[in-house]
Design an enzyme around this catalytic site. Structure first.
Site, mmCIF file in Angstrom:
data_model
loop_
_atom_site.group_PDB
_atom_site.id
_atom_site.type_symbol
_atom_site.label_atom_id
_atom_site.label_comp_id
_atom_site.label_asym_id
_atom_site.label_seq_id
_atom_site.Cartn_x
_atom_site.Cartn_y
_atom_site.Cartn_z
ATOM 1 N N GLU A 192 39.580 74.723 22.995
ATOM 2 C CA GLU A 192 40.862 74.514 22.295
ATOM 3 C C GLU A 192 41.787 73.598 23.100
ATOM 4 O OE1 GLU A 192 42.264 78.471 21.268
ATOM 5 O OE2 GLU A 192 41.025 78.487 19.467
ATOM 6 N N GLU A 290 35.119 78.985 16.012
ATOM 7 C CA GLU A 290 35.593 80.364 16.128
ATOM 8 C C GLU A 290 36.201 80.781 14.802
ATOM 9 O OE1 GLU A 290 38.395 81.141 19.242
ATOM 10 O OE2 GLU A 290 37.265 80.032 20.747
#
Ligand code: CA
Length: 657
Positions: A192, A290
């Site tokens: 991320e 995710e």
């Protein structure tokens, strides 16, 4: 055919490993449908055979060390990696932190995942025919859009030295995996990394670090895919901006991967649009790296969860049930499978369950000792602001695909069933919450049916029985404006009802928030320069819209604003409205009510200066069965100075008795 091909491929990898570390591969990923499931699953059409169906299982070793036992669907203890593969998981994702330990060797928690643990997980994944997705955080602990802390050992390095260290770390880590026979399918250049990586926030530096990692991956695993992983697809332009910079700096990667949590990350339609754009503009593969969904609102490990029944302001597509968890997974797979260059979906993280059912104290001891909570207190030295303050257990145990007892949830089969569909007879899975509003002077009529949410996610009305007593009803009639909550039962499932006792407003568009006048009407007798609905929050009593008037010419402010209401229950009513304004000169302003065209009352009003609202009421409006009521305000201003002006807002027609 496919099954055999995977076995051969895995076996081929093994020959490059050290002889002593050979993995005997037993590919258990099914090539046929798992029969007999009670899960409703609509087939995902045109799902490619090689579509990645992944599970992050980073915490498994810490969980097992904490005493967690995992079972298969037959109720037998079994390696959880075998159970995952048996239910259609093709890839295992594992996070890698450089050094998640303090100076005394105490783990930071969150699985305390270092390279060694990644290898053990990788070997077990490989053994059952799955491939590993290596998620290098390039940090000693959690990295996400909000924090990307540099590893302790690289703290004082300039970016060139850091890039060299990152290259060496990536290369050595992957070489170890290769020599241990781990089948690595994909490697992430950070986790991320929207705005930072490894303590660097200047994009030129981020790109330099990513390129160093990428070079190492290509050298050790030339066939592995390289992924850049971002979060927040709902932020307009964020991914395109990042991909453009990656192109400018010529970072070598294959996949742009996104996190997608339905509570925070916008709609699936938006996700698809964003990823399609990346695929089309930059020619990259795309995926969801995710995602997750709660199967229950309840916490199971005495450490609060990020998502619960009480989580406020969460818009969700499904209730929190096992079936709904499967529905969510199926929806994300369906979305990515029908996105250009969409290659897979990975779940986070289905095996992270409670380490005990007894008490916080018992669990806390295990979280501290084995790192099976999200953070241990030992992480405070490295991450004082977050882990140092909030260390504790698992915040996603209610989103796992295993129950608190280590037994797989039926939803785990979705990974297999999406390929074939399992469109069994839909049944009621949950009852949608019901809310009603009742006029204080009206009659409380409880709903006789509620909406059942079927396993197919369709809604059907079903009969309901409410636990509401006569005493409850009496209390509601007597209690004034107040909201009550009740439980009931429908189709054997719990149903929830809220009853709001209100002073019902029989006017529509009562505060002009529809942005148009309808069903209000105006009679502009004086020909005002301006008489319209205005969107200006600072000039509204409530909301952002109101009726605005202004006229420079003397005597041209002369109008009525009114609304007709039919089909009112017979009774006595009160009408209230508000006005403010100025420069009015002589005025004749009043609110009024007509019943079947005959005046039933009027109350004088006035305008004085900006911000001083005058609110007045006409009371005692007697309405019989079938009569039409007209309520309104009449405004006549002679005008002074710059011309009379004003604002009208928030009309109420309430029943008095
Ligand atoms: Ca928890």
């Amino acid at each position: 055919m496919k099954k055999r091909w995977i076995v051969l491929l895995a076996a081929a990898l093994l020959f490059s490993g050290c002889a002593g570390n050979k993995i005997e591969v037993e590919n258990v990923i099914p090539t046929e449908k798992i029969e007999g499931s009670s899960l409703y699953v609509k087939k995902v059409e045109d799902l490619p055979d090689d579509f990645i169906l992944g599970m992050d299982a980073s915490s498994v070793i810490a969980e097992e060390q904490s005493g967690v036992t995992y079972y298969n669907f037959a109720g037998e203890e079994q390696d959880v990696f075998k159970t995952l593969a048996e239910n259609g998981i093709t890839h295992i994702r594992v996070r890698v932190w450089n050094d998640p330990y303090d100076a005394n060797g105490n783990g930071y928690g969150g699985g305390s995942n270092d390279v060694e643990k990644a290898i053990e997980i990788g070997r077990r994944a490989t053994k059952y025919g799955m491939r590993l997705i290596v998620d290098f955080h390039y940090s000693d602990f959690w990295a996400d859009p909000g924090k990307q802390m540099v590893p302790k050992a690289w703290k004082d390095m300039d970016v060139r030295t850091k890039a060299d260290a990152l290259y060496a770390f990536t290369r050595e880590s992957l070489q170890q995996m290769r020599s241990e026979g781990v089948a690595v399918g994909m490697v992430q250049l950070g986790n991320e990394t929207n705005s930072m990586l490894c303590g660097e926030s200047h994009f030129e530096n981020i790109a330099r670090l990513m390129q160093a990692g990428s070079k190492a991956v290509r050298e050790v695993f030339p066939d592995a895919l390289i992924a850049v992983h971002l979060a927040n697809p709902e932020r307009a332009g964020a991914y395109d901006g990042f991909a453009k910079k990656l192109e400018t700096f010529e970072v070598d990667y294959d996949v742009l991967a996104s996190s997608y949590y339905p509570y925070w990350h916008g709609t699936l339609e938006n996700l698809q649009t964003v990823l399609n754009g990346i695929a089309e503009t930059y020619g990259k593969k795309v995926m969801v790296m995710e995602t997750s969904y709660a199967y229950t609102g309840a916490d199971t490990d005495f450490s609060g969860n990020t998502i619960s029944d009480e989580t406020a302001n969460i818009v969700k597509d499904y209730p929190f049930t096992v079936q709904a968890q499967a529905n969510h997974v199926r929806s994300v797979i369906d979305t990515v499978a029908h996105t250009k260059n969409g290659i897979g979906v990975v779940y986070w993280e289905g095996t992270w369950i409670t380490v005990g059912m007894n008490s916080w104290e018992e669990n806390h001891e295990k979280w501290e000792k084995y790192g099976s909570g999200w953070a241990s207190s030992c992480a405070g030295g490295y991450d004082p602001d977050d882990a140092g303050k909030y260390y504790g257990g698992c915040a996603v145990d209610n989103q796992a695909m295993f129950g608190p007892d280590g037994r797989p949830l039926e939803s785990l089969k979705v990974w297999n069933l999406v390929r074939y569909g399992n469109e069994i007879e839909p049944r009621a899975d949950a009852i949608r919450d019901t809310a009603i509003e009742v006029d204080l002077k009206g009659t409380i009529e409880l709903p006789e049916t509620v909406d059942a949410i079927l396993t197919s996610n369709e809604l059907v009305p079903v009969p309901v029985k409410w636990n509401v007593t006569d005493a409850d009803l009496e209390a509601m009639y007597a209690g004034g404006v107040k909201t009550y909550a009740f439980m009931g039962e429908a189709e054997g499932l719990p149903a929830r009802l809220t009853v709001s006792m209100i002073s019902f407003n029989y006017l529509k568009n009562y505060g002009f928030e529809d942005g148009v006048a309808d069903p209000w009407q105006t009679e502009d007798r004086g020909g005002a320069d301006q008489l319209y609905i205005e969107n200006k929050i600072t000039d509204s009593l409530n909301g952002t819209y109101h009726m605005h008037f202004w006229s420079a010419k003397k005597d041209s402010v002369d109008f009525s604003l009114f609304q007709e209401v039919k089909d009112l229950p017979a009774g006595t009513y009160a009408f209230t409205i508000s006005i403010m304004g100025g420069d009015a000169g002589d005025t004749e302003i009043y609110c009024y009510a007509l019943v079947d065209g005959v005046e039933a009352g009027r109350t004088p009003m006035k305008i004085t200066s900006y911000g001083n609202w005058d609110t007045q009421t006409v009371t005692g409006i007697a309405v019989g069965e079938g009569q039409t009521v007209t309520v309104g305000i009449s405004v006549i201003c002679s005008g002074a100075g710059n011309g009379a002006w004003g604002k009208i807002d928030d009309a109420l027609l309430n029943r008095q008795e």
